[in-house]
Design a protein around this motif. Structure first.
Motif, PDB file in Angstrom:
ATOM      1  N   GLY A 364      -0.816   2.778   3.588  1.00  0.00           N
ATOM      2  CA  GLY A 364       0.102   3.895   3.818  1.00  0.00           C
ATOM      3  C   GLY A 364       0.220   4.775   2.600  1.00  0.00           C
ATOM      4  N   PRO A 365       0.696   6.024   2.766  1.00  0.00           N
ATOM      5  CA  PRO A 365       0.754   6.964   1.640  1.00  0.00           C
ATOM      6  C   PRO A 365       1.667   6.493   0.508  1.00  0.00           C
ATOM      7  CG  PRO A 365       1.644   7.955   3.660  1.00  0.00           C
ATOM      8  CD  PRO A 365       1.116   6.608   4.024  1.00  0.00           C
ATOM      9  N   ARG A 366       2.794   5.892   0.851  1.00  0.00           N
ATOM     10  CA  ARG A 366       3.719   5.490  -0.204  1.00  0.00           C
ATOM     11  C   ARG A 366       3.156   4.296  -0.981  1.00  0.00           C
ATOM     12  NH1 ARG A 366       9.281   4.214   2.070  1.00  0.00           N
ATOM     13  NH2 ARG A 366       8.546   5.657   3.657  1.00  0.00           N
ATOM     14  N   ASP A 367       2.518   3.370  -0.213  1.00  0.00           N
ATOM     15  CA  ASP A 367       1.877   2.224  -0.873  1.00  0.00           C
ATOM     16  C   ASP A 367       0.793   2.705  -1.828  1.00  0.00           C
ATOM     17  OD1 ASP A 367       3.418   0.505   0.640  1.00  0.00           O
ATOM     18  OD2 ASP A 367       1.906   0.349   2.222  1.00  0.00           O
ATOM     19  N   LEU A 368       0.047   3.683  -1.344  1.00  0.00           N
ATOM     20  CA  LEU A 368      -1.084   4.184  -2.125  1.00  0.00           C
ATOM     21  C   LEU A 368      -0.611   4.754  -3.456  1.00  0.00           C
ATOM     22  CD1 LEU A 368      -4.156   4.392  -1.486  1.00  0.00           C
ATOM     23  CD2 LEU A 368      -3.748   6.822  -1.138  1.00  0.00           C
ATOM     24  N   GLN A 370       1.863   3.815  -5.074  1.00  0.00           N
ATOM     25  CA  GLN A 370       2.231   2.698  -5.955  1.00  0.00           C
ATOM     26  C   GLN A 370       1.045   1.790  -6.269  1.00  0.00           C
ATOM     27  OE1 GLN A 370       5.379   0.903  -3.727  1.00  0.00           O
ATOM     28  NE2 GLN A 370       6.728   2.669  -3.947  1.00  0.00           N
ATOM     29  N   GLY A 371      -0.114   2.115  -5.719  1.00  0.00           N
ATOM     30  CA  GLY A 371      -1.309   1.300  -5.991  1.00  0.00           C
ATOM     31  C   GLY A 371      -1.306  -0.042  -5.285  1.00  0.00           C
ATOM     32  N   VAL A 372      -0.625  -0.119  -4.140  1.00  0.00           N
ATOM     33  CA  VAL A 372      -0.585  -1.393  -3.404  1.00  0.00           C
ATOM     34  C   VAL A 372      -1.070  -1.198  -1.956  1.00  0.00           C
ATOM     35  CG1 VAL A 372       1.304  -2.313  -4.802  1.00  0.00           C
ATOM     36  CG2 VAL A 372       1.824  -1.072  -2.676  1.00  0.00           C
ATOM     37  N   LYS A 383       3.310 -10.799   6.073  1.00  0.00           N
ATOM     38  CA  LYS A 383       2.546  -9.767   5.388  1.00  0.00           C
ATOM     39  C   LYS A 383       2.744  -9.928   3.890  1.00  0.00           C
ATOM     40  CE  LYS A 383       3.073  -6.114   8.814  1.00  0.00           C
ATOM     41  NZ  LYS A 383       3.170  -4.651   8.899  1.00  0.00           N
ATOM     42  N   GLU A 384       1.729  -9.552   3.139  1.00  0.00           N
ATOM     43  CA  GLU A 384       1.850  -9.587   1.681  1.00  0.00           C
ATOM     44  C   GLU A 384       1.596  -8.191   1.147  1.00  0.00           C
ATOM     45  OE1 GLU A 384      -0.663 -12.814  -0.170  1.00  0.00           O
ATOM     46  OE2 GLU A 384      -1.127 -13.130   1.946  1.00  0.00           O
ATOM     47  N   THR A 385       2.357  -7.796   0.147  1.00  0.00           N
ATOM     48  CA  THR A 385       2.055  -6.543  -0.545  1.00  0.00           C
ATOM     49  C   THR A 385       1.338  -6.891  -1.836  1.00  0.00           C
ATOM     50  OG1 THR A 385       3.997  -5.514   0.422  1.00  0.00           O
ATOM     51  CG2 THR A 385       3.056  -4.434  -1.504  1.00  0.00           C
TER      52      THR A 385
END
Ligand SMILES: [Zn+2]
Length: 497
Positions: A364-368, A370-372, A383-385
């Motif tokens: 997802g854009p927000r994860d991206l 944050q580099g995750v 689920k794991e982040t």
């Protein structure tokens, strides 16, 4: 549809939404629905025959690739024989024709012309291969013949079940000829061990290597060995066979040679096979109420990347997904990026869970920013982040861990559902309860048949001394008729596919 699509204990609800009957409600329905909805295979307009769809064909190709490499590495050569066999060939080996006669498809006409000698659609190729070998074989120097072919064979079935029981099915058939019995028997064991290794290390299937009783032997064989696996309904599936044919076929087809001492001798032959039934074993050993779980090393798709974006940034997320996929592919991992537009994320999650893809990555854009990324294993709940790079570099280890988890689960299930019985009442009750039974047997065919008539269970095999499971030597008397057992082992009884 649940937001995360995870295995969060809502099996029934989700199954209803997706339309897969839970295993516990009806295992047979579950199987048929999973095969269809996961796009593995479909019914065909030809009675008894299935159509394997691309996802199923990709799985079969992975099976073929590993086995083919191993056959070549053990010195075998592939060849290609006709599908049709002259009828007269099949009748030459008496036990063979008796075994196959009721299942044969016959071609009796070409155009409007009746054939003087009909053909049969091959049910297996020992006969025609024996015929050709007799022309190719002269001296002991020509041996061994180490041959196999990939193809399909035809054995009529009234009640079809995709991959398990179809009138046309797919396989390889190995055929070898040797100068002496010891070498031929060594070949039979070697190939059985190849099958065992394949099932354990590639498919995460625990299987029992053993010898079949006389009444369960291949038609025309001196000894038949099998690997048997337990499905999640407690039934057995014979997952591969390897036969020592002695000189039965070489005598019927004149496969003889000059020995080193200038004497004439008949070759000792073997045959061995794994068929498309093995796909049924994968489905029924590992699947759950959400659908398939593909063993990672054979899975057509090992990781699915799902770009999670809105209209305005979906294309950018797809692009990021492709970058991630390229990094995984560089490690030799089979990856699919789900670029379908206008389909909810929940739908996609369910779809890939049904198809059993071992690992899903959500991007997802927000994860991206944050580099995750969010990672979910098909066999787990959570689920794991994870850091994006960490997810990539750890993927092979993750897939290996899923393989081990599946193998351990299937092994535990088999051990929990295999019981010893020393009385006939105990045997009957345990079979009725969906178990395998380990019991002593006298080896008499009529006694074996009476057990089958009572319980629908047959002898699966007698585990070999070096079998991974159930191999301890023990003496005892027949569970049914109290005659002494000749095997020095307990025999495995079970209902079978
Ligand atoms: Zn008996």
């Amino acid at each position: 549809m649940t937001k995360d699509g995870g295995n969060n204990g809502k099996a029934d609800k989700k199954a209803q939404q997706y339309g897969v009957t839970p295993q516990s409600v009806d295992f047979n329905d579950w199987y048929n629905e999973v095969v269809k909805k996961a796009d593995l295979a479909d019914n065909s307009p030809v009675a008894g025959a299935m159509v394997v769809r691309p996802y199923g064909a990709a799985l079969w190709e992975n099976v073929q690739r590993w086995l083919d490499d191993r056959f070549k590495a053990t010195g075998h050569e592939s060849l290609i024989f006709p599908t049709l066999i002259p009828m007269g060939f099949i009748t030459k080996e008496a036990d063979h024709v008796e075994g196959f006669a009721p299942e044969l498809f016959t071609v009796s006409k070409i155009g409007t012309e009746e054939l003087a000698e009909p053909y049969v659609m091959r049910p297996t190729s020992e006969t025609i291969i024996g015929h050709m070998w007799s022309g190719w074989l002269n001296s002991y120097r020509d041996l061994p013949f180490l041959h196999y072919q990939w193809g399909s064979v035809f054995r009529a079935e009234l009640r079809t079940k995709a991959f398990l029981r179809t009138s046309e099915f797919f396989w390889h058939e190995g055929h070898t000829a040797h100068a002496d019995e010891g070498e031929a028997r060594g070949e039979v064991r070697q190939q059985l061990d190849v099958y065992h290794e394949f099932c354990r290390d590639m498919l995460a299937l625990p299987v029992v290597r053993g010898e079949k009783t006389a009444s369960e032997r291949f038609a025309g064989a001196v000894a038949t060995y099998s690997i048997e696996g337990m499905m999640r309904d407690g039934k057995a599936l014979q997952s591969g066979t390897s036969h020592y044919l002695g000189q039965n076929f070489s005598k019927a087809f004149d496969v003889k040679f000059q020995t080193r001492e200038q004497k004439e001798a008949y070759a000792h032959t073997t045959s061995w096979a794994i068929s498309s039934r093995i796909i049924g074993a994968i489905i029924m050993t590992h699947g759950d109420d959400f659908g398939l779980i593909m063993p990672p090393r054979i899975a057509p798709i090992q990781v699915v990347v799902i770009p999670v974006g809105r209209k305005d940034n979906f294309d950018a997320m797809v692009e990021e997904g492709e970058k991630l996929a390229a990094e995984l592919r560089a490690q030799g991992i089979r990856v699919k990026v789900d670029k379908r537009d206008g389909v909810t994320n929940g739908f996609k999650y369910n779809d890939w869970e049904l198809k059993g893809v071992p690992v899903r990555i959500e991007l997802g854009p927000r994860d991206l920013e944050q580099g995750v990324v969010v990672v979910k294993n098909r066999n787990g709940k959570d689920k794991e982040t994870l850091g994006r790079n960490e997810a990539v570099s750890g993927m092979t280890a993750r897939l290996d861990a899923i393989h081990t988890w599946l193998l351990d689960r299937a092994t535990d299930y088999m051990m929990e559902h295999t019981v010893k019985a020393d009385s006939y009442e105990d045997l009957q009750a345990a079979i009725e309860g969906g178990n395998w039974v380990r019991a002593f047997h006298c080896g008499d065919a009529a006694c074996e048949k009476s057990i089958k008539d009572d319980t629908k269970a047959t002898t699966r095999n007698i585990p070999l001394d070096d079998a991974e499971f159930f191999n301890e030597r023990e003496e005892g008397r027949c569970v049914k008729c109290d005659q002494p057992s000749p095997y020095g082992k307990r025999v495995i009884f079970g209902r079978q596919y």
